[in-house]
Design an enzyme around this catalytic site. Structure first.
Site, mmCIF file in Angstrom:
data_model
loop_
_atom_site.group_PDB
_atom_site.id
_atom_site.type_symbol
_atom_site.label_atom_id
_atom_site.label_comp_id
_atom_site.label_asym_id
_atom_site.label_seq_id
_atom_site.Cartn_x
_atom_site.Cartn_y
_atom_site.Cartn_z
ATOM 1 N N LYS A 174 0.840 -1.211 0.000
ATOM 2 C CA LYS A 174 0.000 0.000 0.000
ATOM 3 C C LYS A 174 0.867 1.250 0.000
ATOM 4 O O LYS A 174 0.612 2.183 -0.752
ATOM 5 C CB LYS A 174 -0.927 -0.034 1.219
ATOM 6 C CG LYS A 174 -1.898 1.115 1.291
ATOM 7 C CD LYS A 174 -3.191 0.720 1.978
ATOM 8 C CE LYS A 174 -3.050 0.498 3.463
ATOM 9 N NZ LYS A 174 -2.950 1.765 4.231
ATOM 10 N N ARG A 208 2.816 5.930 -3.276
ATOM 11 C CA ARG A 208 3.966 6.743 -3.705
ATOM 12 C C ARG A 208 4.218 6.617 -5.207
ATOM 13 O O ARG A 208 4.628 7.579 -5.861
ATOM 14 C CB ARG A 208 5.203 6.328 -2.905
ATOM 15 C CG ARG A 208 5.141 6.828 -1.448
ATOM 16 C CD ARG A 208 6.082 6.033 -0.558
ATOM 17 N NE ARG A 208 6.177 6.546 0.792
ATOM 18 C CZ ARG A 208 5.309 6.315 1.784
ATOM 19 N NH1 ARG A 208 4.226 5.586 1.564
ATOM 20 N NH2 ARG A 208 5.512 6.797 3.003
ATOM 21 N N SER A 251 6.904 9.335 12.211
ATOM 22 C CA SER A 251 5.847 9.141 11.218
ATOM 23 C C SER A 251 6.373 9.334 9.805
ATOM 24 O O SER A 251 6.817 10.419 9.427
ATOM 25 C CB SER A 251 4.705 10.131 11.495
ATOM 26 O OG SER A 251 3.880 10.237 10.346
ATOM 27 N N ASP A 260 2.140 -0.995 11.952
ATOM 28 C CA ASP A 260 0.812 -1.468 11.537
ATOM 29 C C ASP A 260 0.535 -2.906 11.970
ATOM 30 O O ASP A 260 -0.569 -3.420 11.746
ATOM 31 C CB ASP A 260 0.680 -1.367 10.010
ATOM 32 C CG ASP A 260 0.628 0.088 9.548
ATOM 33 O OD1 ASP A 260 0.204 0.951 10.346
ATOM 34 O OD2 ASP A 260 1.027 0.359 8.399
HETATM 35 C C1 S3P Z 1 2.538 4.802 6.237
HETATM 36 C C2 S3P Z 1 3.057 5.228 7.425
HETATM 37 C C3 S3P Z 1 2.548 4.804 8.741
HETATM 38 C C4 S3P Z 1 1.620 3.619 8.631
HETATM 39 C C5 S3P Z 1 0.651 3.735 7.484
HETATM 40 C C6 S3P Z 1 1.414 3.857 6.177
HETATM 41 C C7 S3P Z 1 3.146 5.300 4.971
HETATM 42 O O1 S3P Z 1 1.858 5.880 9.334
HETATM 43 O O2 S3P Z 1 0.899 3.439 9.837
HETATM 44 O O3 S3P Z 1 -0.192 2.609 7.415
HETATM 45 O O4 S3P Z 1 2.888 4.715 3.909
HETATM 46 O O5 S3P Z 1 3.905 6.276 5.042
HETATM 47 P P1 S3P Z 1 2.649 6.999 10.170
HETATM 48 O O6 S3P Z 1 3.672 7.522 9.279
HETATM 49 O O7 S3P Z 1 1.643 8.032 10.551
HETATM 50 O O8 S3P Z 1 3.201 6.261 11.354
#
Ligand code: S3P
Length: 448
Positions: free
Chosen positions: A28, A33, A174, A326
């Site tokens: 995902k 991206r 994050s 996750d």
């Molecule tokens: C993601 C980053 C994570 C993750 C999300 C996907 C991403 O969130 O929980 O499912 O693709 O950058 P955070 O960056 O808020 O931790």
């Protein structure tokens, strides 16, 4: 008709050993991206293995609304004809990102340094999630935003006419904050620097580099500093999306707790910033091996081979949180079947995911006879040594990972486990039900 879609109640029952080969969909994070970078490159990017879950389809639609030519050619086969950094057109309508925090946050970043205005919304889960963590750093570039109280969606972003370059120290671990800043930095002059204390998933950095951006990460006393030179000409390329380790986690964990199981899950992305769950499971005693290790489109990939195993609870090191953020819901299911306690600390961020995942897991596990102890930023699951009572119904709160976790619990618990709504599963893993039942899992729609 108005309002949310009708719920899809589901039930999982004690299942025979899982056997076979499970091909999970594309990653995902990498899928979002690929579409966004494809839209910012000049010319045509070809993508294969794109996740066709609702979250990613919303991002595809959004990129078209900003002026990219996005075409589906076949199963997982897509092309994006991009408009170049700074080339976004103004969308004619509201951008609806559905359930996708990653989608909305990365897209806000990508448009924030272009002279366009866009309004974003999403489902009830996304409308409740914090956006100030994104609009705050985007304001440093010169973008303005107007949202509901607490900076929540619906929210309008007015992109900066003359963006500034930014140095930003992220207050949260994050990748969404990091990526929003980096996407904004693509159309800012000079160097944008993003510093994070803990290294989060680095798909944006890897992919920007492969599109020709000058980007590098330096280790500094303050943390990991990502330096990006703004306004590169991004060159389109062909991308093969690895299969999603966060989706693979469900069949992997189900196989571990259903006695006699033996399955193979090919082509899983094993970027070290994503692979924390697999290390944790091995420390708990899992018979889990990686075969055929290789690289695809700049990401490490391997085939996973997993056999059911007796597991022992551990304390998960807090410095591993970002690499398995996750996976805590499904880990807490596995922990219920282990002997002893599994202690998960430093997981405060789980409170602002698609749902408050600490609370959602704690309540659902209790409803199924599992003892838990929780605090603001920790969860302790007291393992039942292979025998979990089950028999309860978990509330899934529009959260795909909560839904799939409790269905996996039901496949190994003594009594059936139900969920009130499996509708959100389609956001990230639309073939979950079929893939799991093909392996032997007893999962049904309760009203069917
Ligand atoms: C993601 C980053 C994570 C993750 C999300 C996907 C991403 O969130 O929980 O499912 O693709 O950058 P955070 O960056 O808020 O931790």
């Amino acid at each position: 008709m108005f309002g949310p879609a009708a719920p899809i109640p589901m039930t999982a029952r004690k299942s025979p050993p899982l056997k076979g080969v499970a091909r999970v969909p594309g990653d995902k994070s990498v899928s979002h991206r690929s579409l966004i970078l494809g839209a910012l490159a000049v010319g045509e990017t070809r993508i294969s293995g794109l996740l066709e879950g609702r979250d990613v389809l919303n991002t595809a639609e959004a990129m078209a609304a900003f002026g990219a030519d996005v075409v589906q050619h076949g199963d997982g086969e897509w092309s994006v004809h991009g408009v170049g950094t700074g080339g976004f057109a103004e969308p004619e309508d509201v951008i609806n990102c559905g359930n996708a925090g990653t989608g909305v946050r990365l897209i806000m970043g990508a448009m924030a340094t272009s002279p366009v205005v866009a309004t974003f919304t999403g489902d009830a889960s996304l409308r409740s999630r914090p956006m100030a963590r994104i609009t705050g750093p985007l304001a440093l570039f010169g973008a303005q935003s107007f949202g509901r109280s607490g900076g929540r969606l619906p929210l309008t972003v007015v992109g900066a006419d003359n963006p500034l370059s930014v140095r930003y120290v992220s207050p949260h671990a994050s990748a969404q904050i990091k990526s929003a800043v980096l996407f904004a930095g693509l159309n800012a002059p000079g160097e944008t620097i993003l510093v994070e204390e803990t290294k989060t998933r680095d798909h944006s950095e890897r992919m920007m580099k492969s599109f020709g951006a000058r980007i590098e990460t330096r280790e500094t006393p303050e943390g990991f500093a990502v330096h990006l030179q703004g306004q590169p000409e991004l060159k389109p390329r062909n991308i093969t999306v690895p299969r999603d380790p966060s989706s693979a986690a469900f069949p992997v964990c189900a196989a571990l707790i259903i006695e006699g199981s033996d399955i193979i899950i090919p082509g899983i992305g094993l970027n070290p910033t994503r692979a924390g769950l697999f290390i944790t499971l091995r420390e708990m005693g899992a018979d889990l091996t990686c075969e055929n290790e290789r690289e695809e489109s700049g990401e490490p990939v391997a085939d996973l081979h997993v056999r059911s195993s007796g597991l022992t609870g551990i304390e998960v090191p807090p410095d591993r949180v970002a690499s398995m953020i996750d996976e805590y819901p499904i880990l807490s299911v596995v922990a219920s079947f282990a002997s002893g306690k599994t202690i998960m600390r430093g997981i405060r961020e789980l409170r602002v995911k698609e749902s408050d995942r600490i609370d959602a897991m704690a309540r659902g596990l209790e409803a199924n006879g599992v003892r838990v102890t929780e605090g603001e930023d920790y969860l302790i699951v007291h393992g039942h040594d292979g025998r979990v009572p089950g028999g309860g119904t978990a509330k899934t709160r529009l959260d795909h990972r909560i839904a799939m976790s409790f269905l996996c619990l039901g496949c190994a618990a003594d009594k059936p486990v139900s969920i009130d709504d499996g509708g959100a599963i389609a956001t990230s893993f639309p073939i979950f039900e079929r893939l799991m039942t093909d392996l032997g899992a007893q999962i049904t729609r309760t009203n069917a």
